[in-house]
Design a protein around this motif. Structure first.
Motif, short mmCIF file in Angstrom:
data_model
loop_
_atom_site.label_atom_id
_atom_site.label_comp_id
_atom_site.label_asym_id
_atom_site.label_seq_id
_atom_site.Cartn_x
_atom_site.Cartn_y
_atom_site.Cartn_z
N GLN B 143 0.60 -1.35 -0.05
CA GLN B 143 0.29 -0.11 -0.16
C GLN B 143 0.95 1.38 0.04
N SER B 145 4.08 3.80 -1.60
CA SER B 145 4.82 4.10 -2.97
C SER B 145 6.26 3.59 -2.82
N GLY B 147 9.24 5.09 -2.94
CA GLY B 147 9.87 6.16 -2.11
C GLY B 147 9.55 5.65 -0.43
N PHE E 21 -7.96 4.61 -2.61
CA PHE E 21 -7.80 3.18 -2.28
C PHE E 21 -8.53 2.89 -0.91
N HIS E 29 -8.26 5.87 1.37
CA HIS E 29 -7.02 6.57 1.36
C HIS E 29 -7.21 7.19 -0.06
N ALA E 31 -5.48 9.05 -3.01
CA ALA E 31 -4.03 9.06 -3.48
C ALA E 31 -4.14 10.32 -4.48
N THR E 51 7.81 12.66 -2.53
CA THR E 51 7.56 11.07 -2.40
C THR E 51 6.24 10.85 -1.70
N GLY E 52 5.55 9.79 -2.56
CA GLY E 52 4.32 9.17 -1.84
C GLY E 52 3.14 10.21 -2.15
N CYS E 53 3.20 11.12 -2.84
CA CYS E 53 2.11 12.13 -3.31
C CYS E 53 1.09 11.59 -4.01
N GLY E 54 1.49 10.68 -5.06
CA GLY E 54 0.54 10.05 -6.06
C GLY E 54 0.72 10.11 -7.42
N LYS E 55 2.12 10.27 -7.55
CA LYS E 55 2.66 10.27 -9.06
C LYS E 55 2.50 8.96 -9.89
N SER E 56 2.83 7.91 -8.99
CA SER E 56 2.82 6.60 -9.81
C SER E 56 1.23 6.28 -10.24
N THR E 57 0.24 6.71 -8.97
CA THR E 57 -0.88 6.35 -9.22
C THR E 57 -1.63 7.13 -10.42
N GLN E 92 8.01 1.95 -12.08
CA GLN E 92 8.97 2.01 -10.87
C GLN E 92 9.67 0.88 -10.47
N HIS E 209 12.65 12.49 -9.69
CA HIS E 209 12.94 13.15 -8.61
C HIS E 209 14.04 14.14 -8.68
N1 LIG Z 1 -3.37 -0.08 -3.17
C1 LIG Z 1 -3.20 0.81 -2.15
N2 LIG Z 1 -3.94 0.70 -1.15
C2 LIG Z 1 -3.84 1.78 -0.27
N3 LIG Z 1 -2.93 2.82 -0.48
C3 LIG Z 1 -2.46 2.87 -1.70
C4 LIG Z 1 -2.27 1.83 -2.50
N4 LIG Z 1 -1.34 2.50 -3.51
C5 LIG Z 1 -0.85 3.46 -3.41
N5 LIG Z 1 -1.26 3.81 -2.21
C6 LIG Z 1 -1.05 5.19 -1.47
O1 LIG Z 1 -1.41 6.24 -2.29
C7 LIG Z 1 -0.48 7.40 -2.15
C8 LIG Z 1 0.62 7.51 -3.50
O2 LIG Z 1 1.30 6.49 -3.85
P1 LIG Z 1 2.14 6.64 -5.33
O3 LIG Z 1 2.96 5.11 -5.40
O4 LIG Z 1 1.27 7.05 -6.60
O5 LIG Z 1 2.94 7.50 -4.90
P2 LIG Z 1 4.27 8.36 -5.88
O6 LIG Z 1 3.89 9.60 -5.82
O7 LIG Z 1 4.39 7.25 -6.87
O8 LIG Z 1 5.58 8.08 -4.71
P3 LIG Z 1 6.99 7.83 -4.85
O9 LIG Z 1 7.45 8.98 -5.48
O10 LIG Z 1 7.40 7.41 -3.55
O11 LIG Z 1 7.25 6.53 -6.06
C9 LIG Z 1 0.52 6.67 -1.07
O12 LIG Z 1 0.57 7.42 0.06
C10 LIG Z 1 0.26 5.28 -0.82
O13 LIG Z 1 0.43 4.91 0.39
#
Ligand SMILES: Nc1ncnc2c1ncn2[C@@H]1O[C@H](COP(=O)(O)OP(=O)(O)OP(=O)(O)O)[C@@H](O)[C@H]1O
Ligand SMILES: Nc1ncnc2c1ncn2[C@@H]1O[C@H](COP(=O)(O)OP(=O)(O)OP(=O)(O)O)[C@@H](O)[C@H]1O
Ligand SMILES: [Mg+2]
Ligand SMILES: [Mg+2]
Lengths: 330, 281, 282, 282, 281
Positions: B143, B145, B147, E21, E29, E31, E51-57, E92, E209
């Motif tokens: 759950q 990301s 990072g 999510f 949650h 994202a 980091t963890g903001c939601g870019k991958s999402t 990633q 990053h």
């Molecule tokens: N399957 C899931 N269930 C619950 N929360 C999730 C799930 N997938 C992602 N998240 C939450 O969504 C948020 C965004 O995740 P995401 O992977 O998009 O971040 P990111 O911007 O790609 O970060 P990073 O730069 O670290 O890769 C995170 O807080 C993560 O905890």
């Protein structure tokens, strides 16, 4: 896989010269069914121009199912199944009666022989049968009730036959049990068991059951018998000839005719088993009429299928003496 | 800090170490060849080198996870045999336990070392906060990301307060500022300036691709040759601590050493690039 | 450079030698174990326990020699082996293909698996021995009823593993394949099946044993040839040496099949790290 | 912020509703399937096929009612169920613990597994039906011989999966744990066992079915109570309704066990991505 | 390049997209919240964020792997439903097939798209060379270093010549120079300057990053807010192409935009940092 169409056709192979007949034996190595293998060994099937394939099936009632479904044409098994099957609407008849006594023996653990002298002592005991619902089960129930012990008065235990039976008797899993040769021979020769009731002879059977109890027989589908009279006759000829041969020879000679490994590494024991059981075989393969009635009597009291239907049973449809009597005597 | 055998002797020593793998064609692939490296207790060594040269393999030799094919690896003066005491190793790839929450993942190390559950969780909670994951204690790794997972791994390693710290590109998945914060956290622990830790003095081997990071953090920057890896050059960083990354970047000393390391590294990268198939035995 | 090549050659040679030493030790320990068991069995059966029930190795050996030289009461031992083997192999082939296909399909379709799961689990709970006698009624006495019994045993063993294997596939890999343009079937073929391979192979290891068991159980319900019948015959005639001899033949066949399977496994899982999770350290 | 909370509540509610709809559809399809099968069976048995072999649903139902109200020829049906269940549960417990423990130990030790593998595979190839009668001889007619049969069936099913599961553990995780200070046993407990959990659970799904089969097969070799005996009795008296009724009871028990296992599974694998490999798209 | 529905319309459009999510506690949650983003065909957008903001999402919404919980995702003007044609997505995390060699891994995409085995291998061989892995064609992924695996994934994605290219920190595991080479390779493909490709015009969303990387590569740099992600600001990069990374770094335009983006991003990182548990619903 619809089996129904085959139930009455009774398989192929009618009438022609070199017929193939499959016969299922309910335990080909049991002495009570010895004539089947012996006939093959003596070459009497071939002599009759028959190509007989003997199959074996250790687990009892399966044999009839297979026959009715047409996979085999005949079964060597206990006569009482024909009556049982009639209650289920199936017509099966005994064409050669191999024995007119069950060949079963009630064996008691030697250590308990003092307490269990007759079926009247069955109360509270654990009694072994080959399998629930089998003839040994019905006979045990009959013996117990006839001697004043209700069926609820003792415990029926499935002890199988052979080694499991012996081990069970020895370990005290059963106090007494009904079984056949060669198990009986083994038990008595090692002194682990004592014979209480011997239904391998006419006298013993009459004493125990108050009449004959024809058992070991060759039975076939009624339809098959009707449609393949010639083949059936040849089979009867072969079996009757074997029965005659048995009467004319000594146990040792019979044992020598059987495949070596039927003796299971102990030829003496096998010979003893044959000696003890040989008296049960009929000479002519013909069903004694009162014997059939007696079987019905026993079944009517205990078989859940036959109970209450005694009067509906047409005994004449469960056996025929026609073929055995026509067979040339030796 | 766990007690050390010889406080003044080298914490890590690789003597003529070689590591070979069976390659896919059944031949032999030499990942590290005749490598000599010495790290004093309390020294922070940054390692840079072309991709695929053998940096991770070198760390695995020190950690005791892989035995050298030839030569020797010593930690605290003793030959490595199994995992030496006090080693912490943050892998290049994700290795957090997927079936444990963030908090329990971080508490894993203390639990293994016999700390009571309650106490381990307390320690873990503190470290989760330090890596900026408060609020995510009960999340499972899937759950998080990328990072965030890296930071869990970081906390997991640091909570043990290792005296030998091996880190394989720990911060590459973090944004610039989080990376800066993590670097500060690491330096604080390392320098003994930590309000919670019992003191500094850890020997750190820090693999990175970021030259700036290498120079800002390291006492020394070690440049590895193209595959098979061996030490090409070692540059002592003449910058005083504490260093402020933002400020330092613009000083002439920084630029000078940056240029030197860069020159050295560039050659190797070029070799790797040009050789192409050459090194694939 | 020459020196290095030399070094490498030495390294390869050393690795080979170590491998040989290992397998020598392993075999030695195996042989010792077998010898110890057989020896103490023979001794016990001679002096303490009753060979009527437990037989003894020398008697079993004699029985085996006898079977292979003079044959059995049912004819040549090779006929029996061929017959049972044929049933087992057909049942194995059908059962494993069926199990893999259905397992993977259900493993990848939530709806189908939700609907079918209770039925499959129910079917799995039906005692095979009863099924074997039903099969005789449904399919007749010939080879097909034995094949069906072998099939059903193999099928379930393989099915559950293939099912779980298909569910455990790494989402990332599936997603990546979809992005790269894989159709549904391509995902199944190139991602799901390879991922589930180690699951499926794990089940196949026990499955051939099951196939033989199925054939033997089938023969128990009625037959005129086969190893099951041979053993049954030995049981009927108090020939405990025969029982054990029959079991040994079955075991040897299963081990041969196992060996073939290991070759296949090595071929299919070549891509694995050589010692994956299998190192001596833990 | 309030709006967002509202949004979230709606989202949760929607997810819930979708879940309910799904499970409703699934159940509806299941019920339809069962009804269709039973209906066509009844019809076929009435008009075309021979109920002597195939029985028919109404007859089976009557037999069940009869057993549960007036009892069986061997006494109360509950006694039979309890007896068989007891055998199966003990065999299941022992077999799965044994299989997991041995599987994991061998899976993690190359030497032990190399030495033992052929023996275990050989043992697995021994037909259980023969073993069952040997067990009666060795352990007597009591419960222990049935427990032993159930044990042996469960053991192998679980063993092979636990073994493979232990071998498949991610090297990275093991290495990480060792670095973090885990002892050998700690690695087993915290890394190997959780990693192998889905393998072990997959085998447990079929294992309870096997345990019941073991108990029934054991009863076939000799017994004085139990469902196996009841079915055997039905076979002996050409009572096909009785055979099917017995099978149904066994099946229901197995499904109940399965349901408990699913609860356990959900508890143990809570950490999984909810739809791991199980999405509708593929 | 695959044909495009509307060559002049936006290639990617996110309209008020939200992704939620289920969180571990059974709650929800968020994202990504109310995110609007438009990328023209042929535009190169770099995305940065804490980091963890939601870019991958966000990328997963565009790729069609995850449906938005609310709002819309459009690719080539059509609502995303399943994987849109012409999308390439470099994850990633590692997603190379462990049971295929490097060469077969790279050939995977063309094989899926119906190219003959021989031809697919040829294409793959070329791309393996371009990412500097010649000689490793027959290696399995577990025999590669982290950076090498990343390059396999890069080749795997680029060999398909996608018209929509999503990249999630593709170069973070590479050393500076290899990274530079890969960036050049990427730009060459994107600009249509490629001797093999049939032309440029791909829309690229590139998560990184590394601010420098973002500015050197992007036509635009999009800064994301702290979690839940939405677009905070979008900066057009006023630098002419082709850009030489080394030269450009010192120009005032570069420093200017770097500072702007950095300011914008820093706020968000700070928020993330301070809020800690705040965003974990
Ligand atoms: N399957 C899931 N269930 C619950 N929360 C999730 C799930 N997938 C992602 N998240 C939450 O969504 C948020 C965004 O995740 P995401 O992977 O998009 O971040 P990111 O911007 O790609 O970060 P990073 O730069 O670290 O890769 C995170 O807080 C993560 O905890
Ligand atoms: N198990 C193995 N079998 C064969 N070759 C291997 C194995 N492990 C590593 N290698 C090879 O060893 C070399 C060095 O790998 P290593 O992981 O140490 O590189 P690295 O310097 O960490 O690279 P990166 O910066 O990309 O992480 C690589 O060429 C790789 O192919
Ligand atoms: Mg590395
Ligand atoms: Mg991400």
């Amino acid at each position: 896989a619809c089996r129904d169409s085959r139930t009455s056709s009774g398989g192929g192979g009618g009438g022609k010269g070199n017929d193939t007949v499959k016969i299922m034996v309910g335990g080909i190595d049991k002495v009570i069914y010895l004539p089947a293998k012996l006939t093959e060994q003596l070459g009497y099937f071939k002599e009759q121009g028959l190509n007989v394939q003997l199959l074996t099936e250790p687990a009892g009632a399966q044999a009839e199912n297979v026959m009715i479904s047409g996979d085999v044409q005949g079964v060597v098994g206990f006569y009482d199944h024909t009556i049982d099957l009639q209650t289920k609407g199936k017509c099966v008849e005994s064409v050669v009666q191999l024995s007119d006594v069950p060949g079963e023996v009630e064996v008691v653990n030697s250590g308990k022989a003092g307490q269990i002298k007759s079926p009247a002592d069955f109360k509270g005991k654990k009694l072994g049968v080959t399998s629930p619902g089998s003839s040994t089960d019905f006979l045990t129930q009959y013996l117990a009730t006839k001697n004043g012990v209700p069926t609820s008065g003792y415990t029926t235990v499935k002890a199988g036959a052979g080694q499991t039976f012996i081990a069970t008797l020895k370990n005290g899993g059963i106090d007494a049990g009904m079984t056949t040769d060669p198990t009986v021979a083994k038990l008595t020769s090692t002194g682990q068991g004592k014979v209480m009731l011997d239904m391998r002879t006419e006298a013993g059977t009459k004493a125990a059951l108050g009449g004959l109890y024809p058992a070991s027989s060759l039975y076939m589908n009624c339809d098959y018998v009707k449609n393949n009279a010639a083949t059936v006759q040849k089979l009867a000829n072969a079996f009757v000839k074997t029965l005659g041969w048995i009467k004319a020879h000594k146990p040792a000679e019979i044992a020598a005719k059987m495949p070596a490994d039927y003796a299971g590494g102990d030829p003496k024991l096998y010979e003893k088993a044959i000696t003890d059981s040989i008296g049960m075989f009929t000479a002519d393969g013909v069903m004694p009429a009162d014997g059939a009635k007696n079987v019905l009597n026993v079944l009517a009291q205990f078989s859940p299928n036959v109970k209450g239907k005694k009067n509906d049973i047409d005994l004449s449809k469960t056996y025929t003496t026609e073929y055995a009597s026509k067979a040339p005597k030796q | 800090m766990p007690t050390q055998a010889e406080p003044d002797g080298p914490a890590i020593e690789l003597r003529d170490a070689t590591k070979r793998f069976r390659s896919s064609s059944g031949g032999v692939h030499t990942a590290v060849r005749n490598l000599d490296l010495t790290v004093r207790a309390g020294e922070f060594v940054a390692v840079v080198g072309p991709t695929g040269c053998g940096k991770s393999t070198t760390l695995s030799l020190v950690s005791g996870l892989e035995p050298p094919s030839a030569g020797e690896a010593l930690v605290h003066g003793r030959p490595v045999n199994g995992i030496p005491d006090g080693v912490g190793y943050m892998f290049q790839t994700d290795a957090v336990l997927p079936w444990r929450t963030v908090l329990d993942n971080v508490a894993t190390g203390p639990r293994y070392r016999g700390v009571s559950k309650k106490h381990a969780r307390e320690q873990a909670r503190d470290w989760v906060r330090r890596v900026g994951l408060d609020g995510f204690e009960s999340y499972y790794p899937h759950q998080l990301s990328g990072g965030m997972r890296k930071r869990v791994a970081l906390a997991q390693t640091l909570v043990n307060e290792p005296s030998i710290l091996l880190m394989d590109e720990p911060f590459s998945a973090l944004d610039v500022q989080t990376r800066g914060l993590m670097q500060d956290e690491l330096l604080r622990l390392w320098s003994g300036d930590d309000p919670l830790g019992q003191g500094g003095g850890a020997a750190v081997v820090f693999v990175t691709h970021d030259l700036e990071e290498a120079i800002v953090l390291g006492d020394r920057v070690v440049v590895m040759t193209a595959s098979p890896a061996t030490v090409k050059a070692s540059f002592t960083v003449p910058l005083k601590r504490p260093r402020d990354a933002e400020e330092i970047r613009l000083t002439p000393e920084f630029l000078e050493i940056y240029r030197e390391v860069w020159e050295s590294l560039r050659e190797e990268v070029q070799i790797t690039r040009e050789r192409g198939a050459g090194n694939a035995a | 450079m020459l020196l290095e090549l030399d070094d490498q050659a030495t390294a390869v040679a050393q690795a080979r030698a170590a491998g040989r030493r290992r397998s020598f030790t392993v075999n030695a320990v195996r042989i010792l174990l077998v010898a110890a068991v057989l020896g103490s069995w023979e001794l016990a059966a001679t002096y303490w326990i009753d060979p009527f029930y437990y037989s003894k190795p020398s008697a079993i050996w004699n029985r085996l020699v006898d079977w292979f030289t003079t044959g059995t009461s049912q004819g040549s031992i090779w006929t029996q082996i061929t017959y049972t083997l044929e049933e087992a192999v057909i049942g194995f082939a059908l059962g494993s293909v069926g199990g893999v296909v259905l397992g993977i399909i259900l493993g990848r379709s939530r709806f189908l698996s939700d609907v079918c799961a209770p039925f499959i689990k129910a079917a799995n709970a039906i005692p095979r021995i009863i099924l074997a006698s039903l099969f005789v009624i449904w399919f007749g006495l010939g080879m097909s009823s034995k094949v069906a019994t072998a099939f059903i045993l193999v099928f379930f063993a393989v099915f559950f593993n293939a099912f779980q294997g298909a569910r455990e596939v790494d989402r990332n890999l599936v997603n990546n394949a979809r992005i790269l343009g894989a159709s549904r079937t391509a995902v199944l073929r190139t991602i799901v099946v390879p991922s589930a391979t180690s699951w499926i192979l794990a089940s196949l290891h026990s499955a051939f044993g099951f196939a033989i068991i199925g054939a033997v159980v089938g023969e128990y319900s009625g037959a005129d040839k086969g190893l099951g019948l041979l053993i049954n015959h030995a049981q009927g005639t108090f020939d405990s040496a025969g029982i054990y001899a029959g079991m040994i033949i079955i075991t040897v066949i299963a081990l041969l099949a196992e060996w073939l399977l290991t070759l296949l496994e090595r071929r299919l899982l070549r891509w694995r790290p050589p010692t994956a999770g299998h190192d001596a350290q833990i």
